[in-house]
Design an enzyme around this catalytic site. Structure first.
Site, short mmCIF file in Angstrom:
data_model
loop_
_atom_site.label_atom_id
_atom_site.label_comp_id
_atom_site.label_asym_id
_atom_site.label_seq_id
_atom_site.Cartn_x
_atom_site.Cartn_y
_atom_site.Cartn_z
N HIS A 200 0.84 -1.20 0.00
CA HIS A 200 0.00 0.00 0.00
C HIS A 200 0.88 1.25 0.00
CE1 HIS A 200 -2.76 -3.05 1.60
NE2 HIS A 200 -3.69 -2.36 0.98
N ASP A 272 -4.76 -6.47 -8.17
CA ASP A 272 -5.04 -5.78 -6.91
C ASP A 272 -5.28 -4.31 -7.28
OD1 ASP A 272 -5.43 -5.22 -4.25
OD2 ASP A 272 -3.56 -6.10 -3.56
#
Lengths: 534, 534
Positions: A200, A272
């Site tokens: 992230h 993702d």
């Protein structure tokens, strides 16, 4: 709002895009307006043909209406998914939130049969509740092997620490989920367990060779595919041995050569989220979508800019960079997946069943560790609670037994968190600034599970030294860890014999209650608490 | 569940009881299981004829289903009410949460026409949203005059600090609410404004004579009654000049002689919750219900024990202590009130309208005070935020501009609350323990509004001295108060000229945003925040 649908190619391409929205009906309740489309934007996207939505946040009852609303706004069958790998209640309050998978991975070591049965019921519970809420795609099971305890992003989300247990448990999970009429997703291909950084926040690099992956990381994916998993989600990892240029999510060597060809996977490949820093800091929105599709992905999750991604893909088709056949293949895979899902409900049934609530309890009880010491028989003290404030559904809603139960016993709660006044001082062997905490014995309760987005923030806190400091002063009344088994493993070696202590993989109120009733195992507390909650 | 309805008298008596339940559909989401009936208990009560439910907690969308569920469980028309005196969003997230009434009381001093128009729209907004959520009875307006700034329980909930402004504004509120098809409630009779203790925790004593009450406290009630208010709620106060034995809620002198006869009120009289300590610590559940009814109440709110209260009332009728006529009169009043309410919706419309969201914004903007100083042009510092953690709906959901906006500017947030590590040290003129807070200028944001249940906890914090301490060290970057005008009044006298400062009556995210965009009035912050939230 009037709908101006896109032209033919643009509509077909849009069908391969998944956008993110809040589970709340009302725009202003969005928790992350930066990432969650407003209703007007969402309606526009769906009208143009966007084929899927990932939802986050809100109550499970509201979610039932939210998914009906999305379907009304769309003129095609939608994929509606969520990251509910630990239960729909992990993201949508009111549904079941189960203990993290790693708890069953640990149980599997000594009780494999029991762990497999529980994993199967776990998958069934998630699928059933997802369907009742109008979701038709569960973004689980996590197939990563948590072979690196310092992993900040996978950690307790993994089903185990070795390939055999993860393979066995995700297969059982898939068996349970597959009968519920919702789709599953093995993630994060080719394996995100052996990283120490968070994708992230940056791009982790994995040095493994193809042979090493085949021996370890790929095994759970292979088994999940054999068990019929419907989709595979890619990882934002750089594996220089396989592709020195592109992260896995954008790598043909990994998505096509490894997953499609070697592993013979013909289901949906989904990236993702492309807005994650690992990708977004290196590639434009259109570029990332085009590279992912070129690499072999069928569906593009959360491009940083939906319109730019669609335009980029359309341009690539028009220019001949991609063939029509490739587009049709991805659309076909999406179509076949949707044929397997159960029809959405038009009614709004109760979210949880009695059997599912019993499963929640059984998982908590089965995975709990309580040291075989006498309980806490102190009448006053400090209840020092470290909360992990980023949980999307707070374990502190409602009666919060972690606070109330010690308070009923005479303890005073002191709740600390990452953004509060520091309880620390700079002394290595006495790190807790005790003058800030007050007098008396300390019951220490740590809610720490190694969440993503935090970097190493939690693990830098010197809890081992703090435990030793409190014990030296005879001020440690008890210790409870809710979450990470690694923190428990570390702290329990620091514990003196006779200190009441417990570890619970789950942080939910029911787990707090079970732990504390056991630690304060006297009639007074049990009765007071029963009166308090009845 | 099979329903065994009670016999005739018991059913009639049960109709006069209001029980408390959570707004959540699922039992385990109850925030206060001690006070909120489980669904099984609730179904049993409704089946026996209990005539009303007060709801607290949950989302507004879930509330729409919750109220439908309650109506399905009951075999009669139900009164469904909530303490939504500041907007349905005060208790049920997703609906409008408006600035506290005292903000309009202050506005009324200089701009009476504007304040009256806003109060009317305020009442209309609450009634409309209540109806959309399935509530048919709003427990407002508060008719207390906050003539005691130290009042811990009324405070910013009052519509003013003198009888003229409260009378005018509650009349305007009632005018707005009355067109929406839900019932209103003037509270807390005969006036709870001039107390310094909290009736949730003890029994406040008010020394006023009947003449004084007639000159001051009773005026807003008289006006509300004249404007057609549907019900009046009693206060748990002892007024020895009127009744030296019983608190107002149980006093014939106050409910019958004063309210029914002198004020000529023929609508519903409802007690405040009888479980509150002021009553429950002195009277048994049956005794309190019987005394309240005997005193003149029609409806009994939240008896400490529902069955005991019903049995006690039945016994009193059977023994001849109460007449049948008295029972019929209360049932008739309830019946007449229900005839005035609009039919519940079977659909679930959007909770808020654009006009209502515009009203929220207008109220925030109109009631904001920003000192006419230059903005904060410091690039780093500490954003010290004191949160008032008992709000049922947290102002910190979502993007929490109070945290995010200073962070975008380079400030580090430090969030303190009543149960955290103390930021205080014992030095009268330097009360803040600055070594615990870190280096640099401090932006101080205090969310304090004097909530009930807290006693004097907040006001004991030496914020004035802290402001002086920071100014002496040239470390005060700015000051914002969200909530109490009294804290603002006090702290602004301590402020040096030129320190950027603001006061917002409301604590909601939109208020935080307006304040901070004004304080950081530079292009950098505004752009960064717009990008962040868009």
């Amino acid at each position: 709002m009037s709908c101006n649908p896109a032209n033919g190619l643009r509509q077909q391409v849009a069908e391969l895009i998944l956008v993110r929205a809040s589970g709340y009906l009302n725009d202003r309740q969005r928790r992350y307006p930066l990432w969650e489309l407003s209703n007007a934007e969402l309606q526009r996207c769906l009208c143009q043909g966007v084929g899927g939505v990932i939802l986050l946040g809100g109550g499970a009852v509201e979610l039932q209406q939210r998914t009906l609303m999305l379907r009304r706004w769309s003129n095609r069958r939608l994929l509606i998914c969520a990251d509910v790998e630990e239960g729909v209640g992990q993201r949508f309050e009111g549904a079941s939130w189960l203990v993290p998978p790693l708890a069953l991975g640990r149980l599997y070591q000594n009780h494999p049969k029991q762990a497999l049965l529980l994993a199967e019921r776990y998958g069934h519970c998630i699928g059933s509740q997802a369907h009742r809420c109008g979701l038709n795609w569960v973004l689980g099971p996590v197939c990563d092997i948590n072979n690196n305890p310092a992993n900040p992003v996978i950690n307790v989300r993994a089903w185990g620490e070795d390939s055999a247990s993860v393979s066995a448990l995700v297969t059982a999970f898939q068996r349970g989920l597959s009968t519920t009429g919702v789709l599953s997703c093995a993630k994060h291909f080719p394996g995100h367990g052996d990283t120490t950084s968070d994708s992230h926040l940056g791009l982790p690099v994995l040095p493994h060779t193809r042979d090493r992956l085949k021996e370890v990381e790929l095994l759970p994916f292979r088994e999940a595919i054999a068990a019929g998993v419907d989709s595979v989600m890619t990882a934002h990892l750089l594996l220089p041995e396989l592709d020195s240029d592109h992260p896995a999510s954008l790598s043909k060597a990994i998505l096509t050569d490894l997953l499609r060809v070697d592993l013979d996977f013909d289901g949906l490949i989904v990236t993702d989220a492309l807005v994650m820093e690992a990708v977004a800091m290196r590639y434009g929105a259109a570029e990332a979508a085009v590279l992912a599709f070129e690499a072999g992905a069928d569906l593009i999750l959360m491009p940083a800019d939906t319109d730019a991604a669609i335009t980029g893909l359309c341009d690539a088709f028009r220019s001949g960079r991609f063939s029509q056949a490739r587009l049709q293949a991805s659309l076909q895979r999406r179509h076949r997946a949707l044929e397997r899902v159960m029809k959405p409900l038009q009614t709004m049934p109760p979210i949880t069943s009695d059997a599912e609530q019993a499963l929640e309890q059984e998982l908590i009880t089965t995975c709990l560790h309580i040291t075989p010491n006498a309980g806490i028989d102190i009448a006053r003290g400090i209840n020092l609670v470290r909360v992990d404030s980023v949980s999307p559904c707070s374990p502190f809603y409602g009666i919060a037994p972690a606070l109330r139960l010690p308070e009923l016993q005479g303890f005073q709660s002191l709740v600390i968190h990452g953004q509060g006044v520091s309880p620390w001082q700079s002394q290595d062997d006495s790190p807790l600034a005790l003058n800030r905490l007050g007098e008396g014995p300390v019951l220490l309760q740590l809610f720490l599970r190694g969440n993503p987005f935090r970097g190493q923030q939690d693990s830098r806190e010197p809890w081992s030294a703090a435990v030793r400091q409190l014990q030296r002063l005879n001020r440690l009344a008890g210790l409870v860890i809710y979450g990470s088994p690694y923190i428990w493993d570390e702290l329990k070696t620091a514990l003196k014999p006779g200190i009441p202590a417990a570890y619970s993989p789950g942080q939910m109120p029911e787990a707090q209650q079970q732990v504390l009733i056991a630690l304060f195992n006297n009639a007074k507390t049990t009765t007071a608490y029963a009166n308090f909650t009845s």
